[in-house]
Design a protein around this motif. Structure first.
Motif, PDB file in Angstrom:
ATOM      1  N   MET A 226       0.836  -1.186   0.000  1.00  0.00           N
ATOM      2  CA  MET A 226       0.000   0.000   0.000  1.00  0.00           C
ATOM      3  C   MET A 226       0.876   1.243   0.000  1.00  0.00           C
ATOM      4  N   ALA A 227       0.315   2.334  -0.489  1.00  0.00           N
ATOM      5  CA  ALA A 227       0.974   3.634  -0.389  1.00  0.00           C
ATOM      6  C   ALA A 227       0.443   4.325   0.859  1.00  0.00           C
ATOM      7  N   TYR A 228       1.323   4.963   1.607  1.00  0.00           N
ATOM      8  CA  TYR A 228       0.929   5.604   2.860  1.00  0.00           C
ATOM      9  C   TYR A 228       1.242   7.095   2.823  1.00  0.00           C
ATOM     10  N   ASP A 229       0.447   7.856   3.547  1.00  0.00           N
ATOM     11  CA  ASP A 229       0.808   9.242   3.809  1.00  0.00           C
ATOM     12  C   ASP A 229       1.990   9.272   4.773  1.00  0.00           C
ATOM     13  N   VAL A 230       1.876   8.507   5.850  1.00  0.00           N
ATOM     14  CA  VAL A 230       2.894   8.511   6.910  1.00  0.00           C
ATOM     15  C   VAL A 230       3.279   7.091   7.276  1.00  0.00           C
ATOM     16  N   LEU A 231       4.573   6.816   7.270  1.00  0.00           N
ATOM     17  CA  LEU A 231       5.113   5.601   7.863  1.00  0.00           C
ATOM     18  C   LEU A 231       5.895   6.015   9.099  1.00  0.00           C
ATOM     19  N   VAL A 232       5.510   5.494  10.243  1.00  0.00           N
ATOM     20  CA  VAL A 232       6.231   5.772  11.481  1.00  0.00           C
ATOM     21  C   VAL A 232       7.124   4.577  11.791  1.00  0.00           C
ATOM     22  N   VAL A 233       8.407   4.824  11.948  1.00  0.00           N
ATOM     23  CA  VAL A 233       9.343   3.801  12.411  1.00  0.00           C
ATOM     24  C   VAL A 233       9.760   4.206  13.812  1.00  0.00           C
ATOM     25  N   GLY A 234       9.381   3.404  14.791  1.00  0.00           N
ATOM     26  CA  GLY A 234       9.690   3.831  16.152  1.00  0.00           C
ATOM     27  C   GLY A 234       9.203   2.879  17.212  1.00  0.00           C
ATOM     28  N   SER A 235       9.048   3.415  18.396  1.00  0.00           N
ATOM     29  CA  SER A 235       8.773   2.613  19.582  1.00  0.00           C
ATOM     30  C   SER A 235       7.293   2.386  19.803  1.00  0.00           C
ATOM     31  N   ALA A 236       7.016   1.306  20.524  1.00  0.00           N
ATOM     32  CA  ALA A 236       5.660   1.002  20.982  1.00  0.00           C
ATOM     33  C   ALA A 236       5.771   0.530  22.427  1.00  0.00           C
ATOM     34  N   ASN A 237       5.155   1.255  23.338  1.00  0.00           N
ATOM     35  CA  ASN A 237       5.245   0.944  24.765  1.00  0.00           C
ATOM     36  C   ASN A 237       3.870   0.831  25.395  1.00  0.00           C
ATOM     37  N   ALA A 238       3.783   0.005  26.409  1.00  0.00           N
ATOM     38  CA  ALA A 238       2.616   0.034  27.284  1.00  0.00           C
ATOM     39  C   ALA A 238       2.853   1.124  28.328  1.00  0.00           C
ATOM     40  N   ASP A 239       1.930   2.068  28.425  1.00  0.00           N
ATOM     41  CA  ASP A 239       2.031   3.146  29.419  1.00  0.00           C
ATOM     42  C   ASP A 239       1.366   2.703  30.720  1.00  0.00           C
ATOM     43  N   LEU A 240       2.113   2.747  31.809  1.00  0.00           N
ATOM     44  CA  LEU A 240       1.585   2.447  33.134  1.00  0.00           C
ATOM     45  C   LEU A 240       1.578   3.755  33.910  1.00  0.00           C
ATOM     46  N   THR A 241       0.392   4.325  34.095  1.00  0.00           N
ATOM     47  CA  THR A 241       0.274   5.702  34.596  1.00  0.00           C
ATOM     48  C   THR A 241      -0.376   5.739  35.969  1.00  0.00           C
ATOM     49  N   VAL A 242       0.199   6.549  36.850  1.00  0.00           N
ATOM     50  CA  VAL A 242      -0.397   6.808  38.158  1.00  0.00           C
ATOM     51  C   VAL A 242      -0.371   8.318  38.394  1.00  0.00           C
ATOM     52  N   ARG A 243      -1.433   8.851  38.935  1.00  0.00           N
ATOM     53  CA  ARG A 243      -1.519  10.284  39.247  1.00  0.00           C
ATOM     54  C   ARG A 243      -1.245  10.497  40.734  1.00  0.00           C
ATOM     55  N   VAL A 244      -0.517  11.586  41.045  1.00  0.00           N
ATOM     56  CA  VAL A 244      -0.152  11.884  42.427  1.00  0.00           C
ATOM     57  C   VAL A 244      -0.476  13.342  42.748  1.00  0.00           C
ATOM     58  N   GLU A 245      -0.659  13.623  44.012  1.00  0.00           N
ATOM     59  CA  GLU A 245      -0.892  15.000  44.443  1.00  0.00           C
ATOM     60  C   GLU A 245       0.395  15.816  44.380  1.00  0.00           C
ATOM     61  N   ARG A 246       1.518  15.148  44.558  1.00  0.00           N
ATOM     62  CA  ARG A 246       2.823  15.779  44.376  1.00  0.00           C
ATOM     63  C   ARG A 246       3.835  14.678  44.099  1.00  0.00           C
ATOM     64  N   ARG A 247       4.874  15.031  43.345  1.00  0.00           N
ATOM     65  CA  ARG A 247       5.893  14.045  43.017  1.00  0.00           C
ATOM     66  C   ARG A 247       6.785  13.769  44.228  1.00  0.00           C
ATOM     67  N   PRO A 248       7.188  12.523  44.431  1.00  0.00           N
ATOM     68  CA  PRO A 248       8.046  12.216  45.578  1.00  0.00           C
ATOM     69  C   PRO A 248       9.446  12.751  45.406  1.00  0.00           C
ATOM     70  N   GLY A 249      10.066  13.123  46.502  1.00  0.00           N
ATOM     71  CA  GLY A 249      11.468  13.484  46.495  1.00  0.00           C
ATOM     72  C   GLY A 249      12.322  12.235  46.613  1.00  0.00           C
ATOM     73  N   ALA A 250      13.635  12.411  46.614  1.00  0.00           N
ATOM     74  CA  ALA A 250      14.552  11.280  46.714  1.00  0.00           C
ATOM     75  C   ALA A 250      14.290  10.504  48.004  1.00  0.00           C
ATOM     76  N   GLY A 251      14.089   9.189  47.897  1.00  0.00           N
ATOM     77  CA  GLY A 251      13.875   8.343  49.065  1.00  0.00           C
ATOM     78  C   GLY A 251      12.487   8.441  49.667  1.00  0.00           C
ATOM     79  N   GLU A 252      11.588   9.169  49.035  1.00  0.00           N
ATOM     80  CA  GLU A 252      10.247   9.392  49.597  1.00  0.00           C
ATOM     81  C   GLU A 252       9.210   8.531  48.880  1.00  0.00           C
ATOM     82  N   THR A 253       8.197   8.110  49.613  1.00  0.00           N
ATOM     83  CA  THR A 253       7.075   7.374  49.049  1.00  0.00           C
ATOM     84  C   THR A 253       5.808   8.210  49.182  1.00  0.00           C
ATOM     85  N   VAL A 254       5.032   8.306  48.116  1.00  0.00           N
ATOM     86  CA  VAL A 254       3.744   8.984  48.165  1.00  0.00           C
ATOM     87  C   VAL A 254       2.679   8.058  47.605  1.00  0.00           C
ATOM     88  N   LEU A 255       1.443   8.281  48.020  1.00  0.00           N
ATOM     89  CA  LEU A 255       0.339   7.491  47.504  1.00  0.00           C
ATOM     90  C   LEU A 255      -0.190   8.101  46.213  1.00  0.00           C
TER      91      LEU A 255
END
Length: 311
Positions: free
Chosen positions: A11-40
């Motif tokens: 087939m002829a394509y407008d766009v061929l993408v050569v690249g990565s495919a990842n499963a995104d595992l996403t979690v939302r936080v109220e604030r990002r943890p600092g070094a050595g810190e755990t947040v829910l």
């Protein structure tokens, strides 16, 4: 193995993408943890992602004839990636499924402002080889635009550029993750080079200066054209022979999650360039697509169709 169309014809394509495919595992936080810190955080959300797969999904959702050349594992995440591309309308016959391999995975933490922090485990992406690209030479030649990023091995990206230049296929290059320096051959093929402000600063070598200064510097270093994305402010477009970039403002929206917004922009840009639009015209569409993508959670699940774009 790879998925094939029913009749097995090329087939002829407008766009061929050569690249990565990842499963995104996403979690939302109220604030990002600092070094050595755990947040829910919130419950974990699994979705289709990866810079290559994201750009393919974005282009396909907007109606561009789009194919993806990528490599995934024969695991549940690989199935997740293929299902996401089918839903977007991407041609999958060139996606390679490797037995016994783990699909690439991205671990994403999203803060209350919508900004994110990401760690990527390449998995099967690291096995996409120059030989895989060379074997797809006819597919590259049958595509108006080849879209590339840097989440696959550098040798594979170089091979893709070499095939595209031989075939006369236009190359859109998004050099992310950002290297310390960019291979001159890759830079010379980029039409355009698509970078955000951080990437423009690093690759231009200008610690001081404006985004416009950095766009000019990147053009002077060999890129055929340059686009600098500016987040909610829109983007700058600078074509060969121009001394001043054109500023394109994006619509004002409330950001919920910026994950994959740059990929939405690049996929839209590639699709519109493939249809013959000028660089500025393509950027005008791309800023609207990028803005729409940040108003919903996730990467590919947030990508709009043409009738869902903000004014």
């Amino acid at each position: 193995m790879s998925e094939s169309s029913e009749n097995g014809e090329e087939m002829a394509y407008d766009v061929l993408v050569v690249g990565s495919a990842n499963a995104d595992l996403t979690v939302r936080v109220e604030r990002r943890p600092g070094a050595g810190e755990t947040v829910l955080g919130t419950d974990l959300v699994e979705s289709a992602g990866g810079k290559g797969a994201n750009q393919a999904a974005a282009a396909a959702r907007l109606g561009a004839r789009t194919a993806l050349l990528a490599k995934v594992g024969d695991d549940a995440f690989g199935t997740l990636l293929l299902d996401g591309q089918r839903e977007a309308g991407t041609e999958l016959r060139h996606v390679l499924v490797e037995k016994g391999a783990r699909t690439g995975t991205a671990m994403i933490v999203v803060g209350p402002d919508g900004d994110n922090s990401i760690v990527v485990s390449p998995g099967a992406n690291a096995r996409l080889s120059p030989a895989d690209v060379t074997a797809a030479r006819e597919v590259v030649a049958a595509s108006a635009v080849l879209s590339l990023q840097l989440e696959i091995p550098p040798a594979t990206v170089r091979a893709a550029v070499a095939v595209a230049r031989e075939a006369g296929t236009r190359v859109v290059l998004n050099p992310s993750p950002t290297p310390e320096s960019l291979d001159p051959e890759l830079l010379a093929a980029a039409d355009p080079l698509v970078v955000n402000e951080h990437e423009a600063k690093q690759l231009s070598g200008l610690a001081d200066g404006t985004p416009a200064d950095r766009a000019r510097a990147l053009l002077g270093r060999g890129a055929r054209s340059v686009v600098v994305t500016l987040g909610g402010e829109g983007a700058l477009a600078l074509a060969a022979g121009e001394s001043e970039p054109t500023a394109v403002r994006g619509p004002q929206v409330r950001a919920v999650d910026t994950t994959g917004a740059g990929d939405a922009f690049t996929g839209a840009l590639a699709g519109r360039l493939a249809r013959g639009s000028s660089l500025v015209e393509a950027v005008r569409l791309a800023v609207r697509v990028g803005a729409a993508s940040v108003t919903r959670p996730g990467a590919q699940p947030s990508y709009p169709t043409m009738d869902e774009l903000p004014d």
